[in-house]
Design a protein around this motif. Structure first.
Motif, short mmCIF file in Angstrom:
data_model
loop_
_atom_site.label_atom_id
_atom_site.label_comp_id
_atom_site.label_asym_id
_atom_site.label_seq_id
_atom_site.Cartn_x
_atom_site.Cartn_y
_atom_site.Cartn_z
N VAL A 202 7.62 31.92 25.51
CA VAL A 202 8.62 31.25 26.33
C VAL A 202 9.77 32.19 26.66
O VAL A 202 10.36 32.13 27.75
CB VAL A 202 9.11 29.95 25.65
N ASP A 203 10.08 33.11 25.75
CA ASP A 203 11.10 34.11 26.03
C ASP A 203 10.63 35.06 27.12
O ASP A 203 11.39 35.42 28.03
CB ASP A 203 11.44 34.88 24.75
N LEU A 204 9.37 35.47 27.05
CA LEU A 204 8.81 36.40 28.02
C LEU A 204 8.79 35.81 29.43
O LEU A 204 9.10 36.50 30.40
CB LEU A 204 7.39 36.78 27.59
N HIS A 205 8.44 34.53 29.55
CA HIS A 205 8.22 33.94 30.87
C HIS A 205 9.37 33.08 31.38
O HIS A 205 9.48 32.85 32.59
CB HIS A 205 6.93 33.13 30.87
N ARG A 206 10.23 32.61 30.48
CA ARG A 206 11.31 31.72 30.92
C ARG A 206 12.68 32.17 30.42
O ARG A 206 13.68 31.49 30.67
CB ARG A 206 11.02 30.28 30.48
N ASN A 207 12.70 33.29 29.70
CA ASN A 207 13.96 33.83 29.17
C ASN A 207 14.70 32.79 28.33
O ASN A 207 15.92 32.63 28.43
CB ASN A 207 14.85 34.33 30.32
N GLN A 208 13.95 32.08 27.50
CA GLN A 208 14.52 31.09 26.59
C GLN A 208 14.11 31.46 25.17
O GLN A 208 12.97 31.89 24.94
CB GLN A 208 14.00 29.69 26.92
N PRO A 209 15.00 31.29 24.19
CA PRO A 209 14.66 31.69 22.82
C PRO A 209 13.58 30.84 22.19
O PRO A 209 12.88 31.29 21.29
CB PRO A 209 15.99 31.55 22.07
N TYR A 210 13.45 29.59 22.65
CA TYR A 210 12.39 28.71 22.14
C TYR A 210 12.15 27.60 23.16
O TYR A 210 12.96 27.37 24.06
CB TYR A 210 12.75 28.12 20.77
N ASP A 211 11.03 26.94 23.02
CA ASP A 211 10.62 25.86 23.92
C ASP A 211 11.18 24.55 23.40
O ASP A 211 10.60 23.92 22.52
CB ASP A 211 9.08 25.83 23.99
N ARG A 212 12.34 24.15 23.92
CA ARG A 212 13.03 22.97 23.39
C ARG A 212 12.15 21.72 23.48
O ARG A 212 11.63 21.37 24.54
CB ARG A 212 14.34 22.73 24.16
N ASP A 213 11.96 21.08 22.35
CA ASP A 213 11.12 19.88 22.22
C ASP A 213 9.66 20.12 22.59
O ASP A 213 8.88 19.18 22.66
CB ASP A 213 11.66 18.72 23.08
N LEU A 263 -4.86 32.89 33.65
CA LEU A 263 -4.16 31.86 32.89
C LEU A 263 -2.76 31.63 33.45
O LEU A 263 -2.01 32.58 33.69
CB LEU A 263 -4.04 32.28 31.42
N ALA A 264 -2.40 30.39 33.64
CA ALA A 264 -1.02 30.03 33.97
C ALA A 264 -0.20 30.11 32.69
O ALA A 264 -0.65 29.70 31.62
CB ALA A 264 -0.96 28.62 34.55
N PRO A 265 1.01 30.65 32.76
CA PRO A 265 1.83 30.81 31.55
C PRO A 265 2.01 29.50 30.76
O PRO A 265 1.96 29.52 29.52
CB PRO A 265 3.16 31.33 32.09
N ALA A 266 2.21 28.39 31.44
CA ALA A 266 2.39 27.12 30.72
C ALA A 266 1.13 26.73 29.97
O ALA A 266 1.20 26.11 28.89
CB ALA A 266 2.79 26.01 31.70
N ASP A 267 -0.03 27.08 30.51
CA ASP A 267 -1.29 26.78 29.82
C ASP A 267 -1.46 27.62 28.57
O ASP A 267 -2.02 27.16 27.56
CB ASP A 267 -2.47 26.99 30.77
N VAL A 268 -0.99 28.87 28.62
CA VAL A 268 -1.02 29.71 27.41
C VAL A 268 -0.11 29.10 26.34
O VAL A 268 -0.47 29.03 25.16
CB VAL A 268 -0.59 31.15 27.73
N GLN A 269 1.06 28.62 26.75
CA GLN A 269 1.98 27.98 25.80
C GLN A 269 1.33 26.76 25.17
O GLN A 269 1.42 26.55 23.96
CB GLN A 269 3.28 27.60 26.51
#
Length: 369
Positions: A202-213, A263-269
């Protein structure tokens, strides 16, 4: 009469230092009362230095020596900040229990001479706080032939033992399970990745430290072929005792598994969340057909991850440790405060049935102020 300890914990997520001020009271039954707690930030440059040492590289000895001191200083800073916020003087604290920051973990079965290395110089912590510091908890267990991890099961037994099947799962950077049997036996091991790769992606693709919830992961769909590739890692099939870390489950491992797939990034997550849920659920099912599952660590707040876990464990009641009196965010830091208490009392802190050590042992070394 108050029995005050401080617990310091920085895990494989390397997101912050968890610092807790705990009153254990004078009861034999552990009922820790958290008087104050904080997540002390690890600035980006220091985090980069830590992660850089988690894999082999140049000038490791110099880098490790300097990082050891820097981490000792920031652990001391976290302690002094905690005490100031709580309005408590350092001379009222019996001891600090500091886990340190793991930068390399090579347990039995991975190298000829197993070792584990946690940085965060306890001499520096003691000198800058004026408080007795207990640290280096893992290496005694390694010396006795154990994995040196996980160390929380002994604390989980003290805090959560019951007359029915109960499991405690800590979902930090890596995930581990404690199995508390109705007969009083304790087992456990690292199940595999927890949040580390979820945070990385999530940091790599959305520049967020974690995926909230777990919202981003919930928006994707797990990809069966990628899931199968990831779950085919030899670690998952290995029998306990076993422990793991970034040496095994890291971005390179993930990238290798993704080769040849669109792969779509959200699918990898979503797939990474399913890997964590599947590996934990497999461990829980191997323990018992049903019971209570208590969660803690950052992953306990990931609603998508917990939902995936519940779908895989329909006969288990899943809640977090806060239901039983210890906030899930701070449980592991409380555990290292408890381990320091055990050390000062000359009592064992490991569970040989978990780590594979030859015997129970007093863990840690004591650094007077």
């Amino acid at each position: 009469m108050p029995d005050l300890f401080i617990g310091l914990m920085s895990g494989t997520s390397v997101d912050s230092i968890d610092a807790v001020l705990v009153d254990f009271g004078d009861e034999e039954k552990i009922t820790p009362h958290i008087l104050a707690a904080l997540a002390h930030p690890i600035h980006a440059r220091l985090r980069e230095s830590i992660l850089g040492l988690c894999a082999p590289g140049p000038s490791e000895l110099d880098r490790a020596g300097q990082l050891d001191r820097q981490l000792g200083q920031i652990f001391a800073e976290a302690t002094n900040t905690l005490l100031a916020r709580a309005g408590v003087k350092g001379d009222s604290i019996t001891a600090i229990g500091s886990h340190g920051q793991t930068v390399r973990h090579r347990p039995p079965g991975t190298v000829t001479s197993p070792f584990t290395l946690q940085l965060g110089d306890p001499n520096t912590i003691s000198a800058l706080t004026g408080i007795c510091t207990v640290a280096d908890f893992r290496r005694r267990d390694i010396a006795l032939g154990g994995q040196g991890a996980p160390l929380m099961p002994a604390f989980h037994q003290a805090a959560f033992r019951t007359d029915r099947s109960r499991a405690v799962v800590n979902i930090g950077g890596m995930a581990n399970i404690t199995e508390l049997t109705a007969s009083g036996q304790v087992y456990g091991y690292d199940t595999g990745p927890g949040n580390a790769l979820l945070d990385y992606w999530v940091d790599l693709h959305r520049n967020q430290p974690y995926d909230r919830d777990g919202a981003w992961g919930a928006s994707g769909r797990a990809i069966p072929e990628l899931l199968n590739r990831l779950l085919s890692a030899p670690y998952f099939a290995a029998e306990p005792p076993k422990s793991t870390g970034r040496e095994t489950f890291n971005p390179s491992w993930l990238e290798q598994a993704c080769i040849g797939l669109e792969l779509a990034p959200a699918d990898v997550q979503a797939t990474l969340a399913e890997v964590t849920a599947a590996s934990i659920a497999e461990a829980v099912r191997a323990f018992a057909d049903g019971g209570e599952l208590l969660t803690c660590g950052g992953g306990a707040k990931n609603k998508d991850l917990i939902a995936r876990l519940q779908r895989r464990l329909p006969t288990w009641s899943i809640t977090d440790t806060g239901t039983y009196g210890i906030d899930a965010d701070w449980l592991e830091a409380v555990g290292f405060a408890w381990l320091a208490r055990q050390t000062l009392r000359g009592l064992p802190g490991n569970c040989p049935g978990v780590t594979g050590a030859q015997k129970e042992a007093v863990l840690g070394a004591i650094y007077p102020p």
